[in-house]
Design a protein around this motif. Structure first.
Motif, PDB file in Angstrom:
ATOM      1  N   PHE A 108      44.957  41.585  44.899  1.00 26.23           N
ATOM      2  CA  PHE A 108      44.815  43.110  44.728  1.00 26.23           C
ATOM      3  C   PHE A 108      45.711  43.747  45.766  1.00 26.23           C
ATOM      4  N   ILE A 109      45.621  43.424  47.032  1.00 25.66           N
ATOM      5  CA  ILE A 109      46.314  44.237  48.060  1.00 25.66           C
ATOM      6  C   ILE A 109      47.688  44.117  47.991  1.00 25.66           C
ATOM      7  N   TYR A 110      48.311  43.087  47.418  1.00 22.86           N
ATOM      8  CA  TYR A 110      49.784  42.956  47.111  1.00 22.86           C
ATOM      9  C   TYR A 110      49.926  44.350  46.008  1.00 22.86           C
ATOM     10  N   GLY A 127      30.232  44.226  38.086  1.00 26.49           N
ATOM     11  CA  GLY A 127      31.017  43.217  37.398  1.00 26.49           C
ATOM     12  C   GLY A 127      32.381  42.925  38.035  1.00 26.49           C
ATOM     13  N   THR A 128      33.077  41.781  37.890  1.00 26.10           N
ATOM     14  CA  THR A 128      34.162  41.542  38.543  1.00 26.10           C
ATOM     15  C   THR A 128      35.464  42.318  37.847  1.00 26.10           C
ATOM     16  N   ALA A 129      36.441  42.355  38.521  1.00 23.78           N
ATOM     17  CA  ALA A 129      37.655  43.019  38.159  1.00 23.78           C
ATOM     18  C   ALA A 129      38.817  42.147  37.953  1.00 23.78           C
ATOM     19  N   SER A 130      39.771  42.281  36.694  1.00 28.05           N
ATOM     20  CA  SER A 130      40.667  41.283  36.184  1.00 28.05           C
ATOM     21  C   SER A 130      41.843  41.926  36.724  1.00 28.05           C
ATOM     22  N   ALA A 151      43.598  45.684  37.260  1.00 24.86           N
ATOM     23  CA  ALA A 151      44.337  46.098  38.408  1.00 24.86           C
ATOM     24  C   ALA A 151      45.610  46.622  38.088  1.00 24.86           C
ATOM     25  N   MET A 152      46.403  45.886  37.216  1.00 27.08           N
ATOM     26  CA  MET A 152      47.895  46.375  36.947  1.00 27.08           C
ATOM     27  C   MET A 152      47.676  47.550  35.895  1.00 27.08           C
ATOM     28  N   MET A 153      46.446  47.760  35.095  1.00 27.65           N
ATOM     29  CA  MET A 153      46.615  48.900  34.477  1.00 27.65           C
ATOM     30  C   MET A 153      46.396  50.146  35.250  1.00 27.65           C
ATOM     31  N   ILE A 154      45.429  50.154  36.258  1.00 32.07           N
ATOM     32  CA  ILE A 154      45.172  51.112  37.096  1.00 32.07           C
ATOM     33  C   ILE A 154      46.387  51.457  38.107  1.00 32.07           C
TER      34      ILE A 154
END
Length: 465
Positions: free
Chosen positions: A62-64, A180-183, A187-190
């Motif tokens: 995610f941080i990437y 719930g966990t994030a996929s 993250a890419m959509m956001i």
């Protein structure tokens, strides 16, 4: 009989498709395909990021993504502070994230790169990213999720800021599932939405290139030309059509957006303000626009139209909502979803719920006789007059269809929906209206519209129109 048009339009709005360009073993969900393709096509994210879309995303992955979004929008590379380090990783993007204050790790000098992110953690970090970029945001949504009690106190403000700014949406039944966990694809959509909403594709001609990294050293980044983006991606960056109407009153908020945009019940009222509406069309053409009505209290509205020039007519529909248990497209939304268009008569009363968006869809139809030029037409909603500026180009759309097209729909669904069977007079009314609608809008069905009706079972008689 007008109901058939509403149902037919619902099929049309849902008929778009996106070509799949992913391996079958690692294919993203339908709702994330467009976002992932846009991110990949801009050539600003490393190739290894585009895999394992449905897997839970780690803090390191995610941080990437978050750091790359920051560098692209800030148009500068983050320099690493030699005084910042973690005991469990020397990853350059973890260090960059710490440098700008996006994260400080999980405590004890550790970054926790393999820890999984929850949905509320993801929303909180993305909102913090926007604040670090000094991006203006809409005020936090006042419409709480059904599982609000499950949201951690430290995450609530970020969750509702993310909701009002279209960074996140619910998972259905007005819930957000914060723990719930994030996929990866989420993250890419956001990331895509943040870049899109801040006009990255529209304005950026150059950008900081991907920083090349190995385990021992960091290679300096360099400024590189962005690869050409697709017309579709460029079109999606346009947001000049979304604004609040200056004609709004204290009791009745009115705003607009491009007719290609879905308007959800809980969408925030735009902060940009402008007066009136602009519509452009040729002779012999249909052209829609939409006005979103959002009253402070439940109210009835009546819509009237001023005098129209010869050769121009106007129809009105109300955008209705259907409930989706799960996301079905690139917007990633479930719950109440705008789709069918129901015919509404001008000069009749429409009940509008308080603090909910109700889009009214208008369609101009010009014939071949209308004179080219500019017209200003008054659209009145209750006692509010909105100027609609119409420009008619000096050419006509030809009667003969020259562009190949195809739309897939189940014609039997129309008949079953309204209980029409056999070959009664009602059957022929449906047949004629469906055929005429497709002819008027230059649509070609997958199956031929046989003169015998909508079915081809062999039992329907032929009819000459």
């Amino acid at each position: 009989m007008k109901k058939i048009i509403a149902l037919f339009l619902a099929f049309l709005i849902s008929a778009s498709s996106i070509p799949a360009t992913f391996s079958e073993s690692d294919e993203p969900s339908n709702w994330s395909v467009r976002a992932i393709e846009a991110l990949r096509d801009c050539n600003q994210f490393r190739d290894v990021a585009f895999q394992n879309y449905k897997d839970n995303i780690t803090r390191l992955d995610f941080i990437y993504i978050a750091v790359r979004v920051y560098e692209l929008l800030a148009n500068e590379e983050i320099t690493v502070d030699s005084n910042i380090s973690f005991t469990d990783t020397d990853d350059i993007y973890a260090l960059k994230g710490a440098r700008i204050g996006l994260t400080s790790g999980i405590g004890g000098g550790k970054f926790g790169g393999q820890d999984l992110l929850t949905r509320e953690q993801l929303a909180t970090l993305m909102v913090k990213l926007l604040k670090l970029l000094d991006i203006n945001m809409e005020a936090a949504s006042q419409d709480i999720f059904g599982d609000d009690r499950d949201i951690s106190d430290w995450a609530k403000s970020s969750i509702y800021l993310a909701k009002s700014n279209k960074i996140i949406s619910g998972v259905g039944n007005n819930c957000v599932n914060p723990k719930g966990t994030a996929s990866t694809e989420m993250a890419m959509m956001i990331a895509y939405k943040i870049l899109l909403n801040n006009n990255y594709w529209g304005d950026n001609q150059t950008s900081i290139s991907e920083t090349a990294v190995n385990t021992n050293s960091v290679v300096e980044s360099e400024v590189a030309d962005v690869e050409p983006v697709s017309v579709e991606a460029l079109r999606l960056t346009e947001n000049k059509g979304r604004y609040s109407l200056a004609e709004s009153s204290n009791a009745l908020n009115l705003w607009t957006d491009y007719p290609s945009e879905h308007i959800f019940k809980d969408d925030s009222i735009p902060s940009t303000v402008d007066s009136g509406l602009d519509v452009y069309l040729a002779q012999n053409e249909f052209e829609p626009f939409q006005v979103v009505v959002r009253p402070v209290e439940k109210t009835a509205v009546t819509v009237q139209i001023g005098q129209l020039p010869n050769g121009l007519s106007l129809e009105m529909h109300e955008v209705a909502y259907v409930y989706l248990d799960e996301a079905t497209d690139s917007l990633g939304r479930s719950g109440w979803y705008p789709d069918p268009l129901y015919p509404r008569e001008l000069n009749t009363s429409i009940e509008i719920e308080a603090n909910e968006n109700t889009p009214l869809w208008f369609t101009f139809k010009s014939d071949k006789t209308i004179a080219a030029g500019d017209y200003t037409i008054s659209l009145e909603i209750n006692d509010i007059e909105i100027p609609v500026r119409v420009h008619v180009f000096d050419f006509a759309i030809p009667e003969t269809l020259h562009v190949k097209s195809q739309i897939n729909l189940s014609t039997n669904a129309f008949l079953e929906k309204y209980g029409v069977s056999g070959t009664s007079e009602a059957y022929w009314e449906y047949v004629d209206r469906v055929k005429q609608f497709m002819i008027d809008h230059r649509l070609t069905p997958k199956s031929v519209l046989w003169s015998g009706g909508l079915t081809s079972g062999g039992g329907a008689p032929f009819r000459v129109l």
